[in-house]
Design an enzyme around this catalytic site. Sequence first.
Site, mmCIF file in Angstrom:
data_model
loop_
_atom_site.group_PDB
_atom_site.id
_atom_site.type_symbol
_atom_site.label_atom_id
_atom_site.label_comp_id
_atom_site.label_asym_id
_atom_site.label_seq_id
_atom_site.Cartn_x
_atom_site.Cartn_y
_atom_site.Cartn_z
ATOM 1 C CE LYS A 52 -3.916 -2.367 1.948
ATOM 2 N NZ LYS A 52 -4.409 -3.015 3.153
ATOM 3 C CD GLN A 96 -3.874 -4.885 6.125
ATOM 4 O OE1 GLN A 96 -3.878 -3.856 5.469
ATOM 5 N NE2 GLN A 96 -4.333 -6.021 5.636
ATOM 6 C CG ASP A 119 -10.338 -0.735 4.628
ATOM 7 O OD1 ASP A 119 -9.902 -1.216 3.572
ATOM 8 O OD2 ASP A 119 -9.726 -0.762 5.710
HETATM 9 N N1 GUN Z 1 -7.207 -7.338 5.586
HETATM 10 C C1 GUN Z 1 -7.458 -8.065 4.472
HETATM 11 N N2 GUN Z 1 -8.064 -7.304 3.547
HETATM 12 C C2 GUN Z 1 -8.202 -6.080 4.076
HETATM 13 C C3 GUN Z 1 -8.747 -4.858 3.590
HETATM 14 O O1 GUN Z 1 -9.256 -4.751 2.471
HETATM 15 N N3 GUN Z 1 -8.666 -3.808 4.459
HETATM 16 C C4 GUN Z 1 -8.141 -3.905 5.692
HETATM 17 N N4 GUN Z 1 -8.139 -2.815 6.470
HETATM 18 N N5 GUN Z 1 -7.625 -5.025 6.175
HETATM 19 C C5 GUN Z 1 -7.663 -6.092 5.359
#
Ligand code: GUN
Length: 282
Positions: A52, A96, A119
């Site tokens: 990211k 996350q 998200d």
């Molecule tokens: N863990 C796995 N996929 C995601 C996601 O799309 N966003 C977040 N914040 N955590 C994740």
Amino acid sequence: MATRLDGKALSEKLKKRCALESAALREAGTEPCLAVVLVGSDPASAVYVKNKKKDCEESGIRGESYEMPDTAEPKELFALIDKLNGRGDVHGILVQFPLPAQFDARAVLMAIDPKKDVDCFHPENVGLMTQGAPRFLPCTPAGVMALLDEYGIDPLGKECVVVGRSDIVGKPMAMLLLRRHATVTVAHSRTPDLARVCRRADILVSAAGKLGLITRDMVKQGAVVVDVAMNRTADGKLKGDALFDDIEPLCSYITPVPGGVGPMTRAILMQNTLTAAHGGKL
Ligand code: GUN
């Protein structure tokens, strides 16, 4: 031979578009910024967070990262979220998942300002999306839709089967397909005769997270197969739910893993961050 739905290539294109938009925002006095919070030492999460950061760089977005140990207390994370919520120069906040066991994931996603919830996990944003007036788009499902659109695959009137009913993928995926006039079935671990249900699908989206779940007998000739899962094999390779080599000859289109949906998820996250920097207008 099926055509591969190349998420890597499309995500690069989308990130280039984001970079142009970021430059325009900067010109206008706003530097778009995404704050990414990683709690604990889950190795897969560490890789996602690293990716990211790179996406932010490529998209002209300032990425701020915050790390906390496995032993962090919930109140420390809530204090950080409060601080980020209050900062006018931070437009998106991503915590996350999964979080260590002492955290209540729902309380955490509820603590994030819905206007910074890139998200699209907060109930306010899920509600807006479900009612067809999205503030943000759910990253993985919107990435799948963008990929289908890029290859001219229109869900209108199609039989779509989504395998998996998670809040992150399965449920919002069904909503986005429904908005595009598909007939949608959501199948899951308690669905009897999964093969029969999947064989109905013109578009089969698998988000179960079970290596080898989607086999030849589950795929109709000419189907589009979108594999959202990212499973690690014993030797560390990344694989989807589908037995790719077995089903590919049956498919019209298929996503590779890696290089299919994964990079698309992150490109939509960048788009959502720019939406937030614009003040929440899509
Ligand atoms: N863990 C796995 N996929 C995601 C996601 O799309 N966003 C977040 N914040 N955590 C994740």
